[in-house]
Structures are given as C-alpha cells and as structure tokens.
Design a protein around this motif. Structure first.
Motif, short mmCIF file in Angstrom:
data_model
loop_
_atom_site.label_atom_id
_atom_site.label_comp_id
_atom_site.label_asym_id
_atom_site.label_seq_id
_atom_site.Cartn_x
_atom_site.Cartn_y
_atom_site.Cartn_z
N LYS A 28 5.61 -2.76 10.34
CA LYS A 28 4.56 -1.75 10.38
C LYS A 28 4.83 -0.77 11.51
N SER A 29 4.73 0.51 11.20
CA SER A 29 4.99 1.53 12.21
C SER A 29 3.98 1.50 13.34
N ASP A 30 2.79 0.95 13.06
CA ASP A 30 1.77 0.88 14.11
C ASP A 30 1.90 -0.37 14.96
N GLY A 31 2.91 -1.19 14.66
CA GLY A 31 3.16 -2.38 15.46
C GLY A 31 2.27 -3.55 15.13
N GLN A 32 1.42 -3.42 14.11
CA GLN A 32 0.52 -4.50 13.72
C GLN A 32 1.20 -5.37 12.66
N HIS A 33 1.35 -6.66 12.98
CA HIS A 33 2.00 -7.58 12.07
C HIS A 33 1.14 -8.82 11.89
N PRO A 34 1.29 -9.52 10.77
CA PRO A 34 0.56 -10.78 10.60
C PRO A 34 0.83 -11.71 11.78
N PRO A 35 -0.20 -12.37 12.29
CA PRO A 35 -0.04 -13.22 13.48
C PRO A 35 1.08 -14.25 13.36
N LYS A 36 1.18 -14.92 12.21
CA LYS A 36 2.21 -15.95 12.06
C LYS A 36 3.61 -15.35 12.09
N LEU A 37 3.77 -14.19 11.43
CA LEU A 37 5.08 -13.54 11.43
C LEU A 37 5.44 -13.07 12.83
N ALA A 38 4.48 -12.48 13.52
CA ALA A 38 4.73 -12.01 14.88
C ALA A 38 5.11 -13.17 15.80
N THR A 39 4.41 -14.29 15.65
CA THR A 39 4.72 -15.46 16.48
C THR A 39 6.11 -16.00 16.18
N PHE A 40 6.46 -16.04 14.90
CA PHE A 40 7.78 -16.52 14.50
C PHE A 40 8.88 -15.62 15.08
N LEU A 41 8.69 -14.31 14.99
CA LEU A 41 9.70 -13.38 15.50
C LEU A 41 9.82 -13.46 17.02
N LYS A 42 8.69 -13.62 17.68
CA LYS A 42 8.72 -13.76 19.14
C LYS A 42 9.44 -15.04 19.55
N LEU A 43 9.19 -16.11 18.79
CA LEU A 43 9.86 -17.38 19.07
C LEU A 43 11.37 -17.25 18.85
N ALA A 44 11.75 -16.61 17.73
CA ALA A 44 13.17 -16.41 17.44
C ALA A 44 13.83 -15.59 18.54
N HIS A 45 13.13 -14.55 18.97
CA HIS A 45 13.68 -13.69 20.02
C HIS A 45 13.84 -14.47 21.33
N LEU A 46 12.81 -15.21 21.69
CA LEU A 46 12.84 -15.95 22.95
C LEU A 46 13.91 -17.03 22.94
N LEU A 47 14.00 -17.79 21.85
CA LEU A 47 14.98 -18.87 21.78
C LEU A 47 16.41 -18.32 21.79
N CYS A 48 16.65 -17.28 21.01
CA CYS A 48 18.00 -16.71 20.94
C CYS A 48 18.39 -16.04 22.25
N PHE A 49 17.44 -15.32 22.85
CA PHE A 49 17.75 -14.68 24.13
C PHE A 49 18.04 -15.73 25.20
#
Length: 213
Positions: A28-49
């Motif tokens: 979404k261009s406004d940065g609003q994403h489903p909570p579960k998807l956002a959490t999953f992406l944040k987790l993926a980012h944190l773990l990989c980083f």
C-alpha cells in the motif's frame, strides 16, 4: 554452490521486483498493511538483518583472525576458499530479503528521507556482498591456489603465520610477484566486506532507535 547461486538469483529478482514495483505485490502506498503481514515482514527483516550482521561481525573480526593465528596457512586458505562463497551467499540472501521486506513496508514513493537512506545502506551492503561473491572471491581463490603451488615448490606453507613466506619471497621473485597480486585482490575483497559491514552497522543504529524496550 550451483544451487545456492540459483536460489540467490531468485531471491534477488524477487527483492528487485518488490523494491521497484511494490504495488504489484500488494504493498500500500500509504504504508498501511494488514497487521499479520506487517508483523511477518518485520520479523523476516529483523531475522535476516541480524543473521547478516552477526555473520559479518564473526567472520570479519573474530573467526578469521582466530583461524589465521592457529591453522597452517595452506589449511587456513583452503578452509577460507570453501567458507567465503557460502558466507557471501548467505549474507547476500539475507540482505536481499531485508531489502525486499523493508521496501515493501516503506515504498520508495512515500518513504521518508531516513527510510530511503536506510534502504540505500542495505542495498549497498547487498551490492558489496555480490561484488565479493562473483568478482573478488573467485579471483582471490584462484590466486591463492597459484601461490600455494609456488610455496609447495619452496617447501613452505604448512607453518602458522607469514614469516616463512616473507623470508622466501625476498629471494624468490615469482613468489614476491604473486604475493603482490594476491594482496591487491584480497585487499579489495576485504575492503568490500568492511564497507558491507559498515552499511549494516548503520542500519543497526536505525533499528536500535526504533526499539522500545
């Protein structure tokens, strides 16, 4: 490492797609994403980083130094020739996933200046790793094998440290020339690795500012 190269290529193309066309994947261009998807992406980012940052820290400043100081040089070099392609591949995949997840959560068109800088840091770390994986590491390994051959002819290489190499190089022009070539390429590889680590360190500072402990 053929399967790893193919896997890395797939992840890279996916990350590039997410980065340059996030809306294609539902961002979404406004940065609003489903909570579960956002959490999953944040987790993926944190773990990989964190995996990339931790691996870079260990290999660059701890593991490599310990091995160099305790293993015979040829054994150390042969081990490094097997370890570094895997290391750069793993860090490359982690950086690609970090780029993709961060770019999805923060589309370039609406990202803040700080977020764009962070995306740039992760991309730079990714680029430095790719340069090592596909350019500097193969060249370094090839030159290492050639130097090992010269050293075996001079009956050195099974000792720990550089002392005998330096002594023989003073009277062996062939070894001296190879040392210079190897040193130049290995230096560029090390520099790219340090720059990559520096970029990851900059992103770690950004993440630390976001944490609420």
């Amino acid at each position: 490492m053929g399967w790893m190269t193919r896997f890395l290529s797939a992840v890279v193309f996916l990350a590039i797609g997410v980065l340059f066309a996030p809306e294609t994947f539902g961002s979404k261009s406004d940065g609003q994403h489903p909570p579960k998807l956002a959490t999953f992406l944040k987790l993926a980012h944190l773990l990989c980083f964190s995996t990339a940052f931790g691996a870079a820290l260990w290999v660059t400043f701890i593991g490599g130094i310990i091995m160099f100081k305790n293993l015979p040089r040829h054994q150390f070099g042969n081990l490094q020739s097997k370890m570094f392609p895997a290391y750069f591949s793993m860090v490359g995949v982690c950086c690609a996933v970090s780029v993709g997840s961060f770019g999805y959560l923060h589309p370039w068109k609406t990202a803040s200046a700080s977020e764009k800088y962070q995306l740039g840091f992760i991309l730079a770390a990714f680029a430095f790793n790719l340069s090592n994986l596909f350019v500097f590491t193969p060249m370094t390994i090839q030159m290492m094998k050639e130097r090992h051959k010269i050293e075996r002819e001079a009956n050195i290489g099974e000792e720990v440290g550089w002392t005998k190499n330096q002594e023989v190089a003073k009277v062996n022009p062939k070894l001296s020339a190879m040392n210079k070539k190897f040193g130049m390429i290995h230096g560029l590889s090390s520099l790219a690795n340090i720059f990559s680590f520096g970029c990851l360190a900059m992103h770690s500072w950004y993440l630390a500012r976001k944490l609420d402990l």
